[in-house]
Design an enzyme around this catalytic site. Structure first.
Site, PDB file in Angstrom:
ATOM      1  N   ASP A  25     -34.987 -41.422 126.226  1.00 20.09           N
ATOM      2  CA  ASP A  25     -33.847 -42.136 125.649  1.00 20.09           C
ATOM      3  C   ASP A  25     -32.722 -42.215 126.674  1.00 20.09           C
ATOM      4  O   ASP A  25     -32.367 -41.200 127.291  1.00 20.09           O
ATOM      5  CB  ASP A  25     -33.317 -41.408 124.409  1.00 20.09           C
ATOM      6  CG  ASP A  25     -34.174 -41.627 123.182  1.00 20.09           C
ATOM      7  OD1 ASP A  25     -35.160 -42.375 123.268  1.00 20.09           O
ATOM      8  OD2 ASP A  25     -33.853 -41.047 122.129  1.00 20.09           O
TER       9      ASP A  25
ATOM     10  N   LYS B 276     -34.756 -49.828 119.848  1.00 17.59           N
ATOM     11  CA  LYS B 276     -34.990 -49.538 118.439  1.00 17.59           C
ATOM     12  C   LYS B 276     -34.419 -50.628 117.534  1.00 17.59           C
ATOM     13  O   LYS B 276     -33.328 -51.145 117.775  1.00 17.59           O
ATOM     14  CB  LYS B 276     -34.358 -48.195 118.053  1.00 17.59           C
ATOM     15  CG  LYS B 276     -34.995 -46.982 118.710  1.00 17.59           C
ATOM     16  CD  LYS B 276     -34.353 -45.705 118.205  1.00 17.59           C
ATOM     17  CE  LYS B 276     -34.894 -44.485 118.944  1.00 17.59           C
ATOM     18  NZ  LYS B 276     -36.297 -44.215 118.623  1.00 17.59           N
TER      19      LYS B 276
ATOM     20  N   GLY C 277     -32.973 -35.468 117.086  1.00 19.39           N
ATOM     21  CA  GLY C 277     -31.609 -35.004 117.300  1.00 19.39           C
ATOM     22  C   GLY C 277     -31.361 -33.557 116.951  1.00 19.39           C
ATOM     23  O   GLY C 277     -30.210 -33.116 116.928  1.00 19.39           O
TER      24      GLY C 277
ATOM     25  N   GLY D  75     -35.660 -37.440 123.445  1.00 21.16           N
ATOM     26  CA  GLY D  75     -34.449 -38.121 123.012  1.00 21.16           C
ATOM     27  C   GLY D  75     -33.203 -37.477 123.560  1.00 21.16           C
ATOM     28  O   GLY D  75     -32.770 -37.745 124.679  1.00 21.16           O
ATOM     29  N   SER D  76     -32.630 -36.567 122.779  1.00 25.37           N
ATOM     30  CA  SER D  76     -31.342 -35.977 123.142  1.00 25.37           C
ATOM     31  C   SER D  76     -31.474 -34.898 124.204  1.00 25.37           C
ATOM     32  O   SER D  76     -30.500 -34.571 124.890  1.00 25.37           O
ATOM     33  CB  SER D  76     -30.689 -35.388 121.884  1.00 25.37           C
ATOM     34  OG  SER D  76     -30.702 -36.326 120.831  1.00 25.37           O
TER      35      SER D  76
END
Length: 295
Positions: free
Chosen positions: A25, A82, A154, A236-237
């Site tokens: 991401d 997304k 997340g 992701g994060s």
């Protein structure tokens, strides 16, 4: 005029090309370049990473097209973006922009709480999340070319991604062991298309790649998911919430590739700085669980 769509074979083949890799991401061109330099096979262009979406609350929508374009112009690797579940227009906009893949994602606030997109109507391949074989096969039936565990985005907590990968793979083993006359009942019980259940029995696996996602926060997390049978990893994060994103990104890529080289993974994990803090699942309110947003 006949509508132009990509065939399942072509879309699935494109997704297969990412097998064994890491998809990261990113929220800007600088992060995208860090990801590419670290060896990512693709990037996911977002306005906010999942942990920031979770913290901000409110309605999460498709990223500003400017951000997606900046990322597309910055790197040579495939770019994903997304769209909200069921949001036909967001998906069509991303397709028109020329993104390489669209993730119909529960990380964003669903636009339709009943119907997913009919992904077979699009030329661009789609990625979708799943927690079990029923969700996996329903998404494939709609035209998804790549799957990923939903995990719990997340959170920096790998437990839900582990649960989902084990669930899907365990149910595949069940199907493979069934007699032909048991498959129809299995399809009914799983809420899955019968023809796809038959295909799993024939292949011994899903007909599309299934990546790990949702909670991957360390090199060891990435390696664990590969050990459990993931075809690759979404991060992701975890990377850009760490103290040293470039070093962390490279470590994740190497751990994913050499996931059984435990000595190397130990070395990669040294002096990375603090990973993202993370959230214990028991502290999440039911309404905050992103994985429950679609079936």
């Amino acid at each position: 005029m006949e509508k132009k769509v990509g065939t399942d074979r072509v879309k699935r083949g494109m997704a297969q090309m990412q097998k064994g890799g890491v998809i990261m991401d990113v929220v800007n061109a600088e992060q995208a370049k860090i990801a590419e330099d670290a060896g990512a096979v693709a990037v996911m262009a977002l306005e906010r990473v999942p942990s920031d979406i979770r913290a901000a609350g409110g309605v999460a929508r498709m990223a500003d097209p400017r951000i997606v374009e900046e990322v597309m112009n910055a790197v040579s690797i495939p770019v994903m973006a997304k769209a909200r579940i069921g949001h036909i227009t967001e998906a069509r906009v991303l397709e028109a922009m020329g993104v390489d893949y669209i993730d119909e994602s529960e990380v964003l606030t669903p636009a339709d709480d009943e119907f997913h997109l009919l992904k077979s109507d699009f030329t661009v391949p789609f990625v979708c999340g799943c927690r079990d074989i029923g969700e996996a096969l329903r998404r494939i039936g709609e035209g998804a070319a790549m799957l990923r565990t939903k995990g719990e985005p997340g959170t920096g907590n790998i437990v839900e991604a582990v649960r989902h990968m084990r669930q899907v793979n365990g149910q595949i083993r069940q199907i493979v062991g069934m007699t032909d006359d048991e498959l129809m009942v299995a399809a009914k019980n799983f809420g899955a298309p019968y023809e796809l259940v038959k295909e799993i029995k024939s292949l011994g696996k899903l007909p599309v790649v299934n990546f790990a996602a949702g909670g991957v926060a360390t090199p060891s997390d990435a390696a664990l998911m590969m050990e459990l049978g993931a075809d690759g990893v979404f991060v992701g994060s975890g990377i850009f919430k760490s103290d040293n994103p470039a070093k962390f990104a490279s470590a994740i890529v190497q751990a994913t590739t050499y996931y059984t080289d435990y000595e190397l993974i130990g070395k990669l994990s040294k002096e990375l700085g603090s990973p993202m803090k993370g959230i214990e699942m028991s502290r999440l309110n039911p309404e905050d669980r992103m994985q429950d947003r679609s079936v």
